[in-house]
Design a protein around this motif. Structure first.
Motif, PDB file in Angstrom:
ATOM      1  N   THR A  15       0.851  -1.179   0.000  1.00  0.00           N
ATOM      2  CA  THR A  15       0.000   0.000   0.000  1.00  0.00           C
ATOM      3  C   THR A  15       0.889   1.233   0.000  1.00  0.00           C
ATOM      4  OG1 THR A  15      -0.095   0.097   2.395  1.00  0.00           O
ATOM      5  CG2 THR A  15      -1.740  -1.253   1.306  1.00  0.00           C
ATOM      6  N   GLN A  64      -3.992   7.663  -1.722  1.00  0.00           N
ATOM      7  CA  GLN A  64      -5.112   6.732  -1.785  1.00  0.00           C
ATOM      8  C   GLN A  64      -4.658   5.364  -1.299  1.00  0.00           C
ATOM      9  OE1 GLN A  64      -7.504   6.983  -5.396  1.00  0.00           O
ATOM     10  NE2 GLN A  64      -6.281   8.772  -6.029  1.00  0.00           N
ATOM     11  N   ASN A  66      -6.188   2.590  -1.015  1.00  0.00           N
ATOM     12  CA  ASN A  66      -6.692   1.390  -1.672  1.00  0.00           C
ATOM     13  C   ASN A  66      -5.937   1.057  -2.956  1.00  0.00           C
ATOM     14  OD1 ASN A  66      -7.684   3.661  -2.957  1.00  0.00           O
ATOM     15  ND2 ASN A  66      -9.592   2.663  -3.594  1.00  0.00           N
ATOM     16  N   LYS A  67      -5.055   1.926  -3.425  1.00  0.00           N
ATOM     17  CA  LYS A  67      -4.273   1.654  -4.637  1.00  0.00           C
ATOM     18  C   LYS A  67      -3.053   0.824  -4.278  1.00  0.00           C
ATOM     19  CE  LYS A  67      -5.723   5.401  -7.674  1.00  0.00           C
ATOM     20  NZ  LYS A  67      -5.267   6.452  -8.608  1.00  0.00           N
ATOM     21  N   SER A 189     -16.006   2.821  10.414  1.00  0.00           N
ATOM     22  CA  SER A 189     -14.890   3.035   9.490  1.00  0.00           C
ATOM     23  C   SER A 189     -13.995   1.798   9.421  1.00  0.00           C
ATOM     24  CB  SER A 189     -14.073   4.258   9.920  1.00  0.00           C
ATOM     25  OG  SER A 189     -13.387   4.019  11.139  1.00  0.00           O
ATOM     26  N   ASN A 192     -15.708  -0.725   7.244  1.00  0.00           N
ATOM     27  CA  ASN A 192     -15.630  -0.289   5.838  1.00  0.00           C
ATOM     28  C   ASN A 192     -14.241  -0.551   5.254  1.00  0.00           C
ATOM     29  OD1 ASN A 192     -18.265   0.579   5.977  1.00  0.00           O
ATOM     30  ND2 ASN A 192     -17.748   2.730   6.286  1.00  0.00           N
ATOM     31  N   MET A 193     -13.199  -0.218   6.010  1.00  0.00           N
ATOM     32  CA  MET A 193     -11.830  -0.457   5.544  1.00  0.00           C
ATOM     33  C   MET A 193     -11.590  -1.944   5.322  1.00  0.00           C
ATOM     34  SD  MET A 193      -9.796   2.195   8.065  1.00  0.00           S
ATOM     35  CE  MET A 193      -8.178   1.652   7.559  1.00  0.00           C
ATOM     36  N   MET A 195     -13.810  -4.262   4.584  1.00  0.00           N
ATOM     37  CA  MET A 195     -14.545  -4.722   3.411  1.00  0.00           C
ATOM     38  C   MET A 195     -13.913  -4.218   2.114  1.00  0.00           C
ATOM     39  SD  MET A 195     -16.925  -6.776   4.310  1.00  0.00           S
ATOM     40  CE  MET A 195     -18.048  -6.819   2.910  1.00  0.00           C
ATOM     41  N   ASP A 196     -13.368  -3.017   2.120  1.00  0.00           N
ATOM     42  CA  ASP A 196     -12.716  -2.487   0.918  1.00  0.00           C
ATOM     43  C   ASP A 196     -11.494  -3.305   0.530  1.00  0.00           C
ATOM     44  OD1 ASP A 196     -14.572  -0.497   0.736  1.00  0.00           O
ATOM     45  OD2 ASP A 196     -13.336   1.044   1.702  1.00  0.00           O
ATOM     46  N   ALA A 197     -10.849  -3.890   1.540  1.00  0.00           N
ATOM     47  CA  ALA A 197      -9.612  -4.638   1.287  1.00  0.00           C
ATOM     48  C   ALA A 197      -9.863  -6.131   1.067  1.00  0.00           C
ATOM     49  CB  ALA A 197      -8.644  -4.452   2.455  1.00  0.00           C
ATOM     50  N   ARG A 198     -11.104  -6.596   1.214  1.00  0.00           N
ATOM     51  CA  ARG A 198     -11.390  -8.022   1.147  1.00  0.00           C
ATOM     52  C   ARG A 198     -12.497  -8.320   0.152  1.00  0.00           C
ATOM     53  NH1 ARG A 198      -7.100 -10.581   3.112  1.00  0.00           N
ATOM     54  NH2 ARG A 198      -6.177  -9.137   4.604  1.00  0.00           N
ATOM     55  N   ASP A 199     -12.541  -9.567  -0.289  1.00  0.00           N
ATOM     56  CA  ASP A 199     -13.503  -9.968  -1.314  1.00  0.00           C
ATOM     57  C   ASP A 199     -14.699 -10.671  -0.680  1.00  0.00           C
ATOM     58  OD1 ASP A 199     -14.602 -10.399  -3.797  1.00  0.00           O
ATOM     59  OD2 ASP A 199     -13.460 -12.233  -4.192  1.00  0.00           O
TER      60      ASP A 199
END
Length: 568
Positions: A15, A64, A66-67, A189, A192-193, A195-199
């Protein structure tokens, strides 16, 4: 010539957190060591690695989180290759075509590409719609053989890469924990973080006692709360025993009441301290998705972070409550100093030896003792014990004292005075469990007649000069509990050598060894020591109580108050 597709290529996904670069760089240096490079050669590669990754972070992911940035390395034909890939536009094209040193020797940047260009045998760049890639190659006379392809090792490395991403994710969560003041915002938060990093398709949070306190109530209002309904009782017990549950279509073991659209998933318990207070679960809509051990570990780590955040929030509430109580105690102390006497109003009565004292267990006392003289030349005394502590106790004692002072000027019967105080307290307390016990007396120093009334107070002890003992029991219940109570009053005659002792319960309800000292033991102690003067009697009793506390390493348990009136 060996094709790259057949090589063992090590890949890590990073990251934009610069602080995590060093751990990946160490892995790269270990790879170089396995090839037989010396320290000088490895130091040069370390510099190249750092410059490539920093450029990728700066021009690729920016701020960012998530990139992703990818670092890859391998060895072929006595050459070492290092490649970075990011989703940005890369360094300026003009700088890439002709890397140079900055004109300002003190400039912080601008040297990296020049250093890489001078170091490498080959330094290639690619720009595309998906991002930027840089590849560096350096040849050597001879390198050690690298390990052959090993699917098991590849799986291990993939797992390590996933662990690194998870560490970076949880590190950012921990940083947010220190910044967010509201627990519900932080928990939302963090979810949310995650879930954004996981499938995963959905995440669920559940508390077993959502109404227990304000912290749990706040958490129960977040979006993820109760998404899967409720866990069934059998699954809840299984989760308690195993610290995680996986479910799938094949097993037909779905544990939740309203999550049919998520046939695959896992859940982990939510601990606050040593207590399981709820759970966190993730669900997948795809029937063929597999829950791996890493998924369980990451979910447990998420539950641990949220558990820590809840513990921290509860601790903050406890600290606020302690601060409030400390403030209240300070106010109560000031209030009591204003409402209740510090110096004795009356220190002697003609023809009598008068002694009274009170020692508080806390800053604010629940006991109160005072002697005053009225306009008729009589002396009025009281020993009271307030049920309660802090501001409320100080106010209650203050109310009593103001009426006691008014009574000393106004006059009248003791029973009428006690009834008036009782009605006043009962109406103002409004059913609160607070009350006052009191022993109140009035003495005429000429006739030596004592009139007393007692409201739910321990009996006063009247020791006659000939050794006889009479207990002066209460003439009614404590003040403040019941309306319309009639209190009685009683008259006694004090003869030469008679001694009246009034106490509060702190003088007999204290711990001695494994037992409570008790009323009978106190009465016996006073009886056995009647030959002592009042001040010595008090000091020796205090010494006895102190010795018991020291031997047991305990603090004073209650306020201790004594009044002794002896006719000369």
């Amino acid at each position: 010539m060996i094709q790259e597709s057949s090589l063992h290529i090590t890949e890590f996904a990073l990251t934009n957190d610069v602080s995590k670069v060093s751990s990946i760089r160490d892995r790269f240096v270990n790879f170089l060591s396995s090839l037989g490079l010396n320290e000088r050669e490895k130091d040069a590669w370390k510099l190249v690695f750092t410059e490539l990754i920093n450029n990728a972070i700066e021009h690729g992911s920016g701020a960012q989180a998530n990139k992703k940035i990818y670092a890859r390395w391998w060895s072929v034909n006595n050459s070492v290759w290092l490649e970075t890939e990011d989703s940005g536009e890369g360094p300026p094209r003009k700088l890439i075509r002709n890397p140079t040193l900055p004109t300002d020797p003190l400039a912080e940047g601008g040297r990296g590409l020049y250093i890489i260009q001078e170091f490498a045998d080959h330094f290639n760049h690619w720009y595309s719609s998906s991002g930027y890639m840089a590849k560096v190659c350096k040849g050597y006379n001879r390198l050690n053989n690298v390990l052959p392809l090993n699917p098991e090792m590849d799986a291990i490395l993939d797992e390590l890469s996933d662990c690194y991403e998870s560490l970076s994710l949880f590190d950012r969560m921990a940083a947010n924990l220190l910044q967010d003041e509201r627990i519900d915002r932080f928990v939302q938060s963090a979810l949310n973080m995650f879930m954004d990093a996981r499938d995963y398709s959905a995440i669920h949070l559940e508390l077993y006692q959502a109404e227990k306190n304000s912290i749990y109530q706040w958490i129960s209002s977040i979006d993820a709360y109760g998404v899967f309904g409720q866990i069934n009782s059998d699954a809840s017990e299984l989760l308690r025993l195993n610290d995680s549950i996986n479910w799938s279509t094949k097993r037909s073991n779905h544990p939740f009441s309203s999550a049919e659209k998520y046939p695959v998933g896992c859940c982990a318990p939510l601990y606050v301290g040593d207590e399981i207070v709820g759970l966190i679960a993730v669900g997948c809509e795809a029937n063929d998705q597999i829950i791996l051990s890493n998924d369980v570990r990451n979910l447990r780590a998420l539950a641990d972070i949220i558990g820590v955040s809840v513990s921290r929030a509860l601790l903050d509430i406890e600290k606020d409550e302690r601060k409030r109580l400390a403030t209240e105690m300070h106010i109560a102390t000031e209030l009591q100093q204003q409402l209740l006497p510090i110096d004795k109003e009356i220190s002697e009565i003609p023809g009598y030896e008068l002694f009274y004292s009170s020692i508080s267990a806390l800053e604010v006392a629940g006991d109160f003792v005072e002697v005053r003289q009225n306009d008729a030349g009589e002396y009025l005394g009281c020993v009271i014990d307030v049920m309660g502590k802090g501001v409320s106790a100080a106010i209650l004692a203050g109310i009593f004292r103001s009426q006691f002072i008014a009574y000393s000027f106004r006059g009248g019967s003791l029973s009428t005075f006690i009834e008036g105080v009782n009605q006043s307290l009962e109406s103002q307390l409004g059913g609160a469990t607070m009350f006052i016990t009191a022993f109140i007396f009035k003495i005429n120093p000429e006739s030596h007649e004592i009139t007393y009334g007692a409201a739910g107070h321990p009996p006063a002890l009247l020791f006659r000069g000939d050794g006889a003992l009479q207990e002066l029991v209460s003439t009614g219940p404590p003040m403040g509990l019941f309306p319309e109570i009639e209190y009685g009053q009683t008259q006694i005659q004090m003869s030469a050598g008679d001694r009246l002792i009034a106490v509060t319960d702190g003088l007999y309800e204290w711990t001695e060894g494994e037992d409570i000292f008790g009323w009978e033991a106190m009465v016996k102690w006073f009886t056995d020591n009647q030959h002592l003067d009042s001040k010595t009697l008090w000091s020796q009793l205090q010494s006895k109580m102190l010795q018991a506390r020291v031997s047991q390493s305990i603090e004073q348990e209650d306020d201790e108050t004594l009044l002794i009136l002896t006719r000369k």
